[in-house]
Motif scaffolding. Structure first.
Motif, short mmCIF file in Angstrom:
data_model
loop_
_atom_site.label_atom_id
_atom_site.label_comp_id
_atom_site.label_asym_id
_atom_site.label_seq_id
_atom_site.Cartn_x
_atom_site.Cartn_y
_atom_site.Cartn_z
N SER A 1 0.84 -1.19 0.00
CA SER A 1 0.00 0.00 0.00
C SER A 1 0.89 1.25 0.00
N SER A 2 0.42 2.29 -0.67
CA SER A 2 1.19 3.53 -0.72
C SER A 2 0.86 4.43 0.46
N ARG A 3 0.10 3.90 1.41
CA ARG A 3 -0.28 4.67 2.59
C ARG A 3 0.41 4.10 3.83
N GLU B 1 0.34 4.34 8.05
CA GLU B 1 -0.45 4.80 9.19
C GLU B 1 0.43 4.78 10.43
N ILE C 1 -2.36 9.37 8.52
CA ILE C 1 -2.15 8.59 7.30
C ILE C 1 -1.29 9.41 6.36
N ILE C 2 -0.14 8.82 5.96
CA ILE C 2 0.86 9.50 5.16
C ILE C 2 1.04 8.77 3.84
N ASP C 3 1.22 9.52 2.76
CA ASP C 3 1.54 8.94 1.45
C ASP C 3 3.02 8.56 1.47
N ARG C 4 3.32 7.27 1.23
CA ARG C 4 4.71 6.80 1.28
C ARG C 4 5.58 7.45 0.20
N LEU D 1 -1.98 12.68 4.39
CA LEU D 1 -3.23 12.58 3.67
C LEU D 1 -4.44 12.81 4.57
N GLU D 2 -4.32 12.31 5.80
CA GLU D 2 -5.47 12.37 6.68
C GLU D 2 -5.01 12.30 8.14
#
Length: 94
Positions: free
Chosen positions: A3-5, A7, A18-21, A27-28
């Motif tokens: 996943s590109s996310r 946590e 939640i971070i974009d890798r 992101l959230e």
């Protein structure tokens, strides 16, 4: 495929971030939903807190009373022996 996310736990509020890798951008942010305390629970907690504070205050008062007693003993030892350079072994000078 991974996943590109990503946590992670927020160090401030213990919520979820939640971070974009790929970009490293946040992101959230999901805050923790805290359960509200009832009035009865609060009053019980405050009563025990008050009792704990009273107990700590009484212990501090007793320590201070003992400290004054020790100071009085040191004063009397010094008064009885004006040429005293080193304290007797039974008395520790502060």
């Amino acid at each position: 495929m991974a996943s590109s996310r990503l946590e992670i736990e927020c160090p401030m509020c213990h919520g979820m971030i939640i971070i974009d890798r790929d970009t490293g951008k946040i992101l959230e942010h999901q805050a923790v939903q805290k359960k509200k305390q009832s009035l009865e629970e609060f009053l019980v907690k405050e009563k025990t807190r008050t009792e704990d504070l009273d107990k700590k205050f009484a212990e501090a008062r007793e320590r201070e009373k003992n400290r004054l007693s020790e100071i009085e003993k040191k004063f009397q030892a010094a008064k009885n022996n004006p040429n005293l350079k080193d304290p007797p072994p039974s008395i520790q000078w502060d």
